[in-house]
Design a protein around this motif. Structure first.
Motif, PDB file in Angstrom:
ATOM      1  N   LEU A 187       0.822  -1.135  -0.003  1.00 10.67           N
ATOM      2  CA  LEU A 187       0.100  -0.110   0.091  1.00 10.67           C
ATOM      3  C   LEU A 187       0.843   1.419  -0.101  1.00 10.67           C
ATOM      4  CD1 LEU A 187      -2.581  -0.936   2.608  1.00 10.67           C
ATOM      5  CD2 LEU A 187      -2.695  -1.448   0.085  1.00 10.67           C
ATOM      6  N   HIS A 188       2.027   1.040   0.013  1.00  8.17           N
ATOM      7  CA  HIS A 188       3.214   2.292   0.185  1.00  8.17           C
ATOM      8  C   HIS A 188       4.376   1.970  -0.657  1.00  8.17           C
ATOM      9  CE1 HIS A 188       4.123   5.943   2.466  1.00  8.17           C
ATOM     10  NE2 HIS A 188       5.204   5.544   2.463  1.00  8.17           N
ATOM     11  N   ARG A 189       4.351   2.456  -1.638  1.00 12.67           N
ATOM     12  CA  ARG A 189       5.600   1.803  -2.713  1.00 12.67           C
ATOM     13  C   ARG A 189       6.240   3.096  -3.222  1.00 12.67           C
ATOM     14  NH1 ARG A 189       1.389  -2.046  -5.298  1.00 12.67           N
ATOM     15  NH2 ARG A 189       1.420  -0.709  -7.057  1.00 12.67           N
ATOM     16  N   GLU A 190       5.826   4.133  -3.219  1.00 20.16           N
ATOM     17  CA  GLU A 190       6.300   5.159  -4.237  1.00 20.16           C
ATOM     18  C   GLU A 190       7.942   5.377  -3.759  1.00 20.16           C
ATOM     19  OE1 GLU A 190       3.533   5.402  -2.733  1.00 20.16           O
ATOM     20  OE2 GLU A 190       2.095   5.135  -4.638  1.00 20.16           O
ATOM     21  N   ARG A 191       8.093   5.670  -2.503  1.00 16.73           N
ATOM     22  CA  ARG A 191       9.240   6.207  -2.032  1.00 16.73           C
ATOM     23  C   ARG A 191      10.410   5.193  -2.384  1.00 16.73           C
ATOM     24  NH1 ARG A 191      10.406   9.825   2.966  1.00 16.73           N
ATOM     25  NH2 ARG A 191      10.466  11.466   1.358  1.00 16.73           N
ATOM     26  N   VAL A 192      10.181   3.777  -2.102  1.00 16.26           N
ATOM     27  CA  VAL A 192      11.342   2.770  -2.345  1.00 16.26           C
ATOM     28  C   VAL A 192      11.705   2.552  -3.556  1.00 16.26           C
ATOM     29  CG1 VAL A 192      11.560   0.115  -1.914  1.00 16.26           C
ATOM     30  CG2 VAL A 192      11.113   1.749   0.117  1.00 16.26           C
ATOM     31  N   GLU A 193      10.283   2.652  -4.299  1.00 17.29           N
ATOM     32  CA  GLU A 193      10.318   2.080  -5.880  1.00 17.29           C
ATOM     33  C   GLU A 193      10.679   3.361  -6.984  1.00 17.29           C
ATOM     34  OE1 GLU A 193       6.983  -0.074  -6.873  1.00 17.29           O
ATOM     35  OE2 GLU A 193       7.247  -1.505  -5.269  1.00 17.29           O
ATOM     36  N   LEU A 194      10.206   4.532  -6.647  1.00 17.50           N
ATOM     37  CA  LEU A 194      10.342   5.561  -7.388  1.00 17.50           C
ATOM     38  C   LEU A 194      11.382   6.551  -6.998  1.00 17.50           C
ATOM     39  CD1 LEU A 194       6.977   6.046  -8.527  1.00 17.50           C
ATOM     40  CD2 LEU A 194       8.422   4.510  -9.635  1.00 17.50           C
ATOM     41  N   GLU A 195      11.096   7.267  -5.771  1.00 21.26           N
ATOM     42  CA  GLU A 195      12.238   8.311  -5.367  1.00 21.26           C
ATOM     43  C   GLU A 195      13.367   7.843  -5.065  1.00 21.26           C
ATOM     44  OE1 GLU A 195      12.453  11.352  -1.317  1.00 21.26           O
ATOM     45  OE2 GLU A 195      10.501  10.139  -1.752  1.00 21.26           O
ATOM     46  N   TYR A 196      13.620   6.764  -4.373  1.00 27.51           N
ATOM     47  CA  TYR A 196      14.896   6.407  -4.097  1.00 27.51           C
ATOM     48  C   TYR A 196      15.696   5.510  -5.289  1.00 27.51           C
ATOM     49  CZ  TYR A 196      14.217   7.228   0.817  1.00 27.51           C
ATOM     50  OH  TYR A 196      13.634   7.857   2.040  1.00 27.51           O
ATOM     51  N   ALA A 197      15.049   5.215  -6.460  1.00 26.96           N
ATOM     52  CA  ALA A 197      15.429   4.310  -7.482  1.00 26.96           C
ATOM     53  C   ALA A 197      16.839   4.775  -7.923  1.00 26.96           C
ATOM     54  CB  ALA A 197      14.437   4.544  -8.711  1.00 26.96           C
ATOM     55  N   PRO A 198      17.200   6.260  -8.144  1.00 33.41           N
ATOM     56  CA  PRO A 198      18.513   6.470  -8.558  1.00 33.41           C
ATOM     57  C   PRO A 198      19.540   6.291  -7.748  1.00 33.41           C
ATOM     58  CG  PRO A 198      16.969   8.461  -8.949  1.00 33.41           C
ATOM     59  CD  PRO A 198      16.266   7.333  -8.138  1.00 33.41           C
ATOM     60  N   LEU A 199      19.150   6.085  -6.260  1.00 34.14           N
ATOM     61  CA  LEU A 199      20.239   5.971  -5.090  1.00 34.14           C
ATOM     62  C   LEU A 199      20.925   4.898  -5.119  1.00 34.14           C
ATOM     63  CD1 LEU A 199      18.471   8.245  -2.519  1.00 34.14           C
ATOM     64  CD2 LEU A 199      19.675   8.916  -4.514  1.00 34.14           C
ATOM     65  N   TYR A 200      20.266   3.752  -5.448  1.00 35.81           N
ATOM     66  CA  TYR A 200      20.653   2.437  -5.413  1.00 35.81           C
ATOM     67  C   TYR A 200      21.906   2.199  -5.996  1.00 35.81           C
ATOM     68  CZ  TYR A 200      15.961   1.842  -3.518  1.00 35.81           C
ATOM     69  OH  TYR A 200      14.650   1.885  -2.901  1.00 35.81           O
ATOM     70  N   ALA A 201      21.976   2.612  -7.244  1.00 34.58           N
ATOM     71  CA  ALA A 201      23.237   2.578  -8.116  1.00 34.58           C
ATOM     72  C   ALA A 201      24.265   3.351  -7.966  1.00 34.58           C
ATOM     73  CB  ALA A 201      22.997   2.526  -9.650  1.00 34.58           C
ATOM     74  N   GLU A 202      23.894   4.740  -7.538  1.00 41.10           N
ATOM     75  CA  GLU A 202      24.750   5.782  -7.529  1.00 41.10           C
ATOM     76  C   GLU A 202      25.489   6.099  -6.090  1.00 41.10           C
ATOM     77  OE1 GLU A 202      24.454  10.793  -7.500  1.00 41.10           O
ATOM     78  OE2 GLU A 202      22.705   9.525  -7.983  1.00 41.10           O
ATOM     79  N   PHE A 203      24.864   5.633  -5.183  1.00 37.17           N
ATOM     80  CA  PHE A 203      25.346   5.596  -3.930  1.00 37.17           C
ATOM     81  C   PHE A 203      25.606   4.071  -3.201  1.00 37.17           C
ATOM     82  CE2 PHE A 203      23.209   9.629  -3.802  1.00 37.17           C
ATOM     83  CZ  PHE A 203      24.038  10.388  -4.088  1.00 37.17           C
ATOM     84  N   GLY A 204      25.086   3.117  -3.793  1.00 37.73           N
ATOM     85  CA  GLY A 204      25.122   1.733  -3.293  1.00 37.73           C
ATOM     86  C   GLY A 204      24.022   1.638  -1.933  1.00 37.73           C
ATOM     87  N   LEU A 205      22.886   2.497  -2.174  1.00 40.96           N
ATOM     88  CA  LEU A 205      22.032   2.493  -0.872  1.00 40.96           C
ATOM     89  C   LEU A 205      21.536   1.284  -0.691  1.00 40.96           C
ATOM     90  CD1 LEU A 205      20.786   4.777   0.876  1.00 40.96           C
ATOM     91  CD2 LEU A 205      18.933   4.729  -0.462  1.00 40.96           C
ATOM     92  N   GLY A 206      21.396   0.737   0.671  1.00 38.14           N
ATOM     93  CA  GLY A 206      20.827  -0.423   1.094  1.00 38.14           C
ATOM     94  C   GLY A 206      19.365   0.051   1.929  1.00 38.14           C
ATOM     95  N   THR A 207      18.648  -0.706   1.967  1.00 39.79           N
ATOM     96  CA  THR A 207      17.136  -0.494   2.639  1.00 39.79           C
ATOM     97  C   THR A 207      16.922  -1.518   3.702  1.00 39.79           C
ATOM     98  OG1 THR A 207      15.691  -1.424   1.119  1.00 39.79           O
ATOM     99  CG2 THR A 207      16.330   0.830   0.781  1.00 39.79           C
ATOM    100  N   THR A 208      16.486  -1.081   5.029  1.00 40.95           N
ATOM    101  CA  THR A 208      15.859  -2.128   6.038  1.00 40.95           C
ATOM    102  C   THR A 208      14.417  -1.714   6.237  1.00 40.95           C
ATOM    103  OG1 THR A 208      16.822  -0.580   7.989  1.00 40.95           O
ATOM    104  CG2 THR A 208      18.008  -2.352   6.990  1.00 40.95           C
ATOM    105  N   THR A 209      13.544  -2.054   5.273  1.00 44.42           N
ATOM    106  CA  THR A 209      12.301  -1.471   5.321  1.00 44.42           C
ATOM    107  C   THR A 209      11.424  -1.983   6.477  1.00 44.42           C
ATOM    108  OG1 THR A 209      11.491  -3.491   4.021  1.00 44.42           O
ATOM    109  CG2 THR A 209      12.257  -1.672   2.872  1.00 44.42           C
ATOM    110  N   PHE A 210      10.526  -1.104   7.019  1.00 45.28           N
ATOM    111  CA  PHE A 210       9.494  -1.532   8.114  1.00 45.28           C
ATOM    112  C   PHE A 210       7.973  -1.407   7.667  1.00 45.28           C
ATOM    113  CE2 PHE A 210       9.485   3.032   8.205  1.00 45.28           C
ATOM    114  CZ  PHE A 210       8.359   3.383   8.712  1.00 45.28           C
ATOM    115  N   SER A 211       7.233  -1.990   8.444  1.00 50.16           N
ATOM    116  CA  SER A 211       5.831  -2.002   8.335  1.00 50.16           C
ATOM    117  C   SER A 211       5.323  -2.807   6.955  1.00 50.16           C
ATOM    118  CB  SER A 211       5.165  -0.597   8.210  1.00 50.16           C
ATOM    119  OG  SER A 211       3.773  -0.664   8.774  1.00 50.16           O
TER     120      SER A 211
END
Length: 322
Positions: A187-211
């Motif tokens: 029900l809550h996908r936009e930030r992880v799937e869209l907003e952060y999308a460029p950061l995964y490759a650019e910075f090697g960002l990891g995510t520990t997701t909640f809820s």
């Protein structure tokens, strides 16, 4: 259990982790907390998530006491804390936020409560409009260099501010944020799937997701209307609004469709919703919450569902919750 790297770092976290939000220090006693940590550990979970503000520090104290009682080897598990809201019920100005002082004081307090010599992960729990990003980056870098923190990151920061933190770190050769802890579910996908999308490759960002269950919505127990049960009622009005959103009835309609699909597939909705989160390759670990060991064990079944269901089923899952 499966293990995943925390972004581009070398740290291996269990794909499913266990958090103390809402339950520890509020809903459950020490005995149940011990059973939950023991069940998590016995099933391969190696990351335990916490924050200074959870039950005003009591959640960290309970978790630290239980881990010490179970005699878990320090080199076998990772533990986190988060800084921003403060541990006091009515924090004074220097007892909250992301100033160098509070970031440092909160780290020392978390170490005492969790009964460890260092934090594996330390998050800035929200952005602080009253503190320059550069001041926070320098404070986190100091803690890393002192050996009190191994990896630092953010929680629910806008992508632009994460970029700002990396810019400061690059300019001064400081340790940059490694991970982000956002809400992520069907029900809550936009930030992880869209907003952060460029950061995964650019910075090697990891995510520990909640809820992953949207605080129980995706289990179906609120299908007839949001109930003020123990977990949901404990969130407070602001967090309840964050989870349910402004279009609460629309979210409940999506939830009803999802739970009906889960029933047609012959699986429980909770592990199905968690498995959907696990399928995202940019998710380093999905943080689970539970108030009973049997609840936790059922949700661990998400690992098997990822492999059992084919792409056609996952397409139906996404469509049902859209």
């Amino acid at each position: 259990m499966q293990y995943r790297r925390l972004g581009s770092s070398g740290l291996q976290l269990s794909a499913l982790s266990f958090g103390a939000w809402v339950t520890f220090g509020n809903q459950i006693g020490r005995g149940v907390a011990r059973d939950l940590i023991a069940a998590a550990w016995d099933n391969g979970i190696n990351f335990f998530d916490n924050a200074e503000s959870y039950a005003n520090g009591a959640a960290e104290s309970m978790m630290g006491d239980v881990i010490a009682d179970l005699r878990l080897p320090r080199d076998g598990f990772c533990v986190s804390s988060k800084v921003f809201f403060g541990a006091a019920s009515e924090p004074r100005p220097t007892q909250k936020g992301l100033s160098r002082k509070h970031v440092t004081d909160a780290c020392h307090d978390a170490l005492k409560r969790l009964r460890v010599d260092y934090l594996d992960l330390y998050y800035c729990h929200r952005p602080d409009p009253d503190t320059p990003v550069a001041e926070t980056v320098w404070a986190m870098d100091a803690l890393v260099r002192q050996g009190k923190v191994l990896y630092w990151g953010t929680s629910e920061w806008p992508a632009a501010q994460i970029r700002d933190a990396h810019k400061v770190a690059r300019a001064h050769n400081l340790h940059a944020p490694t991970m982000e802890q956002p809400q992520y579910n069907l029900l809550h996908r936009e930030r992880v799937e869209l907003e952060y999308a460029p950061l995964y490759a650019e910075f090697g960002l990891g995510t520990t997701t909640f809820s992953p269950l949207a605080s129980g919505l995706l289990t179906g127990k609120h299908n007839d209307g949001v109930r003020e049960d123990a977990r949901f009622g404990a969130l407070g009005p602001h967090l309840r609004k964050t989870i349910v959103g402004t279009e609460s009835e629309r979210r409940l309609q999506r939830t009803r469709k999802f739970t009906a699909l889960a029933d047609s597939l012959g699986v429980a909705p909770a592990p199905l919703a968690i498995a959907w989160c696990l399928r995202n390759p940019h998710v380093s670990s999905v943080i689970l919450g539970a108030s009973r060991p049997e609840q936790l064990l059922q949700n661990l079944g998400a690992l098997e569902l990822v492999e059992q269901l084919d792409e056609a089923c996952w397409h139906k899952v996404r469509a049902a919750a859209s």
